[in-house]
Design a protein around this motif. Structure first.
Motif, PDB file in Angstrom:
ATOM      1  N   PRO A   1       9.593   2.513  -6.240  1.00 26.74           N
ATOM      2  CA  PRO A   1      11.888   2.168  -6.418  1.00 26.74           C
ATOM      3  C   PRO A   1      11.118   0.254  -6.458  1.00 26.74           C
ATOM      4  CG  PRO A   1      10.382   2.173  -4.176  1.00 26.74           C
ATOM      5  CD  PRO A   1       9.340   3.192  -4.977  1.00 26.74           C
ATOM      6  N   LEU A   2      12.204   0.324  -7.801  1.00 30.09           N
ATOM      7  CA  LEU A   2      12.210  -0.602  -8.191  1.00 30.09           C
ATOM      8  C   LEU A   2      12.845  -1.970  -7.254  1.00 30.09           C
ATOM      9  CD1 LEU A   2      11.457  -2.510 -10.244  1.00 30.09           C
ATOM     10  CD2 LEU A   2      13.670  -2.179 -11.616  1.00 30.09           C
ATOM     11  N   GLY A   3      13.923  -1.835  -5.909  1.00 23.81           N
ATOM     12  CA  GLY A   3      14.318  -2.401  -5.131  1.00 23.81           C
ATOM     13  C   GLY A   3      13.657  -3.266  -4.204  1.00 23.81           C
ATOM     14  N   LYS A   4      12.699  -1.974  -3.693  1.00 22.73           N
ATOM     15  CA  LYS A   4      11.944  -2.941  -2.950  1.00 22.73           C
ATOM     16  C   LYS A   4      10.895  -3.373  -3.656  1.00 22.73           C
ATOM     17  CE  LYS A   4      12.258   1.452  -0.123  1.00 22.73           C
ATOM     18  NZ  LYS A   4      11.412   2.899   0.498  1.00 22.73           N
ATOM     19  N   LEU A   5      10.494  -3.147  -4.839  1.00 20.99           N
ATOM     20  CA  LEU A   5       9.378  -4.599  -5.123  1.00 20.99           C
ATOM     21  C   LEU A   5       9.853  -5.740  -5.463  1.00 20.99           C
ATOM     22  CD1 LEU A   5       6.807  -4.411  -6.418  1.00 20.99           C
ATOM     23  CD2 LEU A   5       7.688  -4.223  -9.121  1.00 20.99           C
ATOM     24  N   VAL A   6      11.686  -5.715  -5.728  1.00 17.07           N
ATOM     25  CA  VAL A   6      12.352  -7.369  -5.511  1.00 17.07           C
ATOM     26  C   VAL A   6      12.268  -7.455  -3.888  1.00 17.07           C
ATOM     27  CG1 VAL A   6      14.038  -7.980  -5.774  1.00 17.07           C
ATOM     28  CG2 VAL A   6      13.219  -6.216  -7.640  1.00 17.07           C
ATOM     29  N   GLY A   7      12.358  -6.194  -3.284  1.00 22.82           N
ATOM     30  CA  GLY A   7      12.439  -7.068  -1.937  1.00 22.82           C
ATOM     31  C   GLY A   7      11.442  -7.709  -1.460  1.00 22.82           C
TER      32      GLY A   7
ATOM     33  N   ALA B   1       0.376  -0.832   0.148  1.00 23.91           N
ATOM     34  CA  ALA B   1      -0.209  -0.144  -0.024  1.00 23.91           C
ATOM     35  C   ALA B   1       0.901   1.351   0.025  1.00 23.91           C
ATOM     36  CB  ALA B   1      -0.910   0.126   1.257  1.00 23.91           C
ATOM     37  N   SER B   2       2.008   1.261   0.589  1.00 25.49           N
ATOM     38  CA  SER B   2       2.585   2.821   0.714  1.00 25.49           C
ATOM     39  C   SER B   2       3.615   2.872  -0.451  1.00 25.49           C
ATOM     40  CB  SER B   2       4.099   2.368   1.920  1.00 25.49           C
ATOM     41  OG  SER B   2       4.749   1.188   1.677  1.00 25.49           O
ATOM     42  N   LEU B   3       4.038   1.043  -1.581  1.00 27.29           N
ATOM     43  CA  LEU B   3       4.212   2.026  -2.346  1.00 27.29           C
ATOM     44  C   LEU B   3       3.274   2.259  -3.891  1.00 27.29           C
ATOM     45  CD1 LEU B   3       6.009  -1.699  -2.999  1.00 27.29           C
ATOM     46  CD2 LEU B   3       7.848   0.859  -2.548  1.00 27.29           C
ATOM     47  N   ILE B   4       2.169   1.784  -3.256  1.00 27.79           N
ATOM     48  CA  ILE B   4       1.133   2.164  -3.863  1.00 27.79           C
ATOM     49  C   ILE B   4       0.579   3.532  -3.644  1.00 27.79           C
ATOM     50  CG2 ILE B   4      -1.235   2.110  -5.289  1.00 27.79           C
ATOM     51  CD1 ILE B   4      -0.722  -0.700  -4.960  1.00 27.79           C
ATOM     52  N   LEU B   5       0.910   4.202  -3.055  1.00 24.70           N
ATOM     53  CA  LEU B   5       0.656   5.698  -2.864  1.00 24.70           C
ATOM     54  C   LEU B   5       2.349   6.629  -2.710  1.00 24.70           C
ATOM     55  CD1 LEU B   5      -1.763   5.300   0.621  1.00 24.70           C
ATOM     56  CD2 LEU B   5      -2.329   5.548  -1.266  1.00 24.70           C
ATOM     57  N   ASP B   6       3.273   5.662  -2.931  1.00 24.52           N
ATOM     58  CA  ASP B   6       4.137   6.853  -3.136  1.00 24.52           C
ATOM     59  C   ASP B   6       4.279   6.847  -4.118  1.00 24.52           C
ATOM     60  OD1 ASP B   6       5.049   7.312  -0.065  1.00 24.52           O
ATOM     61  OD2 ASP B   6       6.442   6.007  -0.722  1.00 24.52           O
ATOM     62  N   SER B   7       3.763   6.252  -5.340  1.00 25.36           N
ATOM     63  CA  SER B   7       3.842   6.583  -6.278  1.00 25.36           C
ATOM     64  C   SER B   7       2.190   7.274  -7.290  1.00 25.36           C
ATOM     65  CB  SER B   7       3.903   4.949  -7.270  1.00 25.36           C
ATOM     66  OG  SER B   7       2.197   4.130  -7.171  1.00 25.36           O
ATOM     67  N   ILE B   8       1.678   6.938  -6.362  1.00 24.78           N
ATOM     68  CA  ILE B   8       0.557   7.927  -6.870  1.00 24.78           C
ATOM     69  C   ILE B   8       0.949   9.363  -6.712  1.00 24.78           C
ATOM     70  CG2 ILE B   8      -1.965   8.831  -6.414  1.00 24.78           C
ATOM     71  CD1 ILE B   8      -2.478   5.272  -5.935  1.00 24.78           C
ATOM     72  N   TYR B   9       1.279  10.251  -4.880  1.00 27.03           N
ATOM     73  CA  TYR B   9       1.435  11.455  -4.730  1.00 27.03           C
ATOM     74  C   TYR B   9       3.368  11.448  -5.495  1.00 27.03           C
ATOM     75  CZ  TYR B   9      -2.459  10.996  -1.830  1.00 27.03           C
ATOM     76  OH  TYR B   9      -3.335  11.104  -1.019  1.00 27.03           O
ATOM     77  N   GLY B  10       3.118  10.875  -6.340  1.00 27.45           N
ATOM     78  CA  GLY B  10       4.047  11.448  -7.150  1.00 27.45           C
ATOM     79  C   GLY B  10       6.006  11.040  -6.936  1.00 27.45           C
ATOM     80  N   PHE B  11       6.288   9.634  -6.031  1.00 33.79           N
ATOM     81  CA  PHE B  11       7.594   9.832  -5.261  1.00 33.79           C
ATOM     82  C   PHE B  11       7.406   8.606  -6.715  1.00 33.79           C
ATOM     83  CE2 PHE B  11       5.829  11.141  -1.983  1.00 33.79           C
ATOM     84  CZ  PHE B  11       6.622  12.381  -1.344  1.00 33.79           C
ATOM     85  N   GLN B  12       9.352   8.085  -6.619  1.00 38.47           N
ATOM     86  CA  GLN B  12       9.369   7.312  -7.943  1.00 38.47           C
ATOM     87  C   GLN B  12       9.271   5.769  -6.853  1.00 38.47           C
ATOM     88  OE1 GLN B  12      13.752   7.842  -9.061  1.00 38.47           O
ATOM     89  NE2 GLN B  12      13.647   6.212 -10.784  1.00 38.47           N
TER      90      GLN B  12
END
Length: 151
Positions: free
Chosen positions: A117-123, A104-115
């Motif tokens: 992070p592909l590394g976190k997706l791998v994690g 949820a934090s990755l999705i919300l970060d991407s919605i609010y304009g933050f990049q």
């Protein structure tokens, strides 16, 4: 310092989950959730009274209505946690809650304009793979441990 506080928050959340789910088993799901929020209200009221800060509702009309949905979401989360914790091992409940928060934090970060992070997706993929392995291992252990050994 913040890492220690985050760790302690995780510990307290798990203790709170156990206490709430045990209370829900004893007095019922809705009653336990009500007691949880009633006690939170009482403690916040006492805290505000001790700090001698008056309740200031003058700016409340400027807050968009959608931001008040957080209280409803907390009630839903508490109900779900009280329902699920007795039915799942605590480690699964903790891991799935943690995984849901990260996604949820990755999705919300991407919605609010933050990049994103592909590394976190791998994690997250590694964590999810580990969870699947753990579930499969537990399933196989339970399945084969029930067989009788013939000597």
């Amino acid at each position: 310092m913040f890492f220690l506080l985050a760790f302690l928050t995780g510990v307290v959340i798990n203790i709170q989950l156990i206490c709430n789910s045990t209370l829900a088993k004893k007095i019922g799901l809705i009653n336990a959730t009500f007691i949880n929020f009633f006690l939170a209200f009482i403690f916040l009221f006492i805290y505000k009274a001790i700090k001698f800060e008056p309740f200031n509702f003058s700016n409340i009309s400027h807050v968009p209505f959608v931001f008040f949905s957080g209280g409803l979401l907390v009630i839903i989360i508490t109900l779900l946690a009280n329902f699920l914790i007795p039915k799942l091992p605590l480690i699964y409940s903790t891991i799935f809650t943690f995984l849901g928060q990260i996604i949820a934090s990755l999705i919300l970060d991407s919605i609010y304009g933050f990049q994103f992070p592909l590394g976190k997706l791998v994690g997250i993929s590694f964590i999810f793979t580990g969870i699947l392995y753990l579930i499969a291992y537990d399933y196989m252990e339970k399945r084969f441990s029930k067989k009788k050994i013939i000597i």
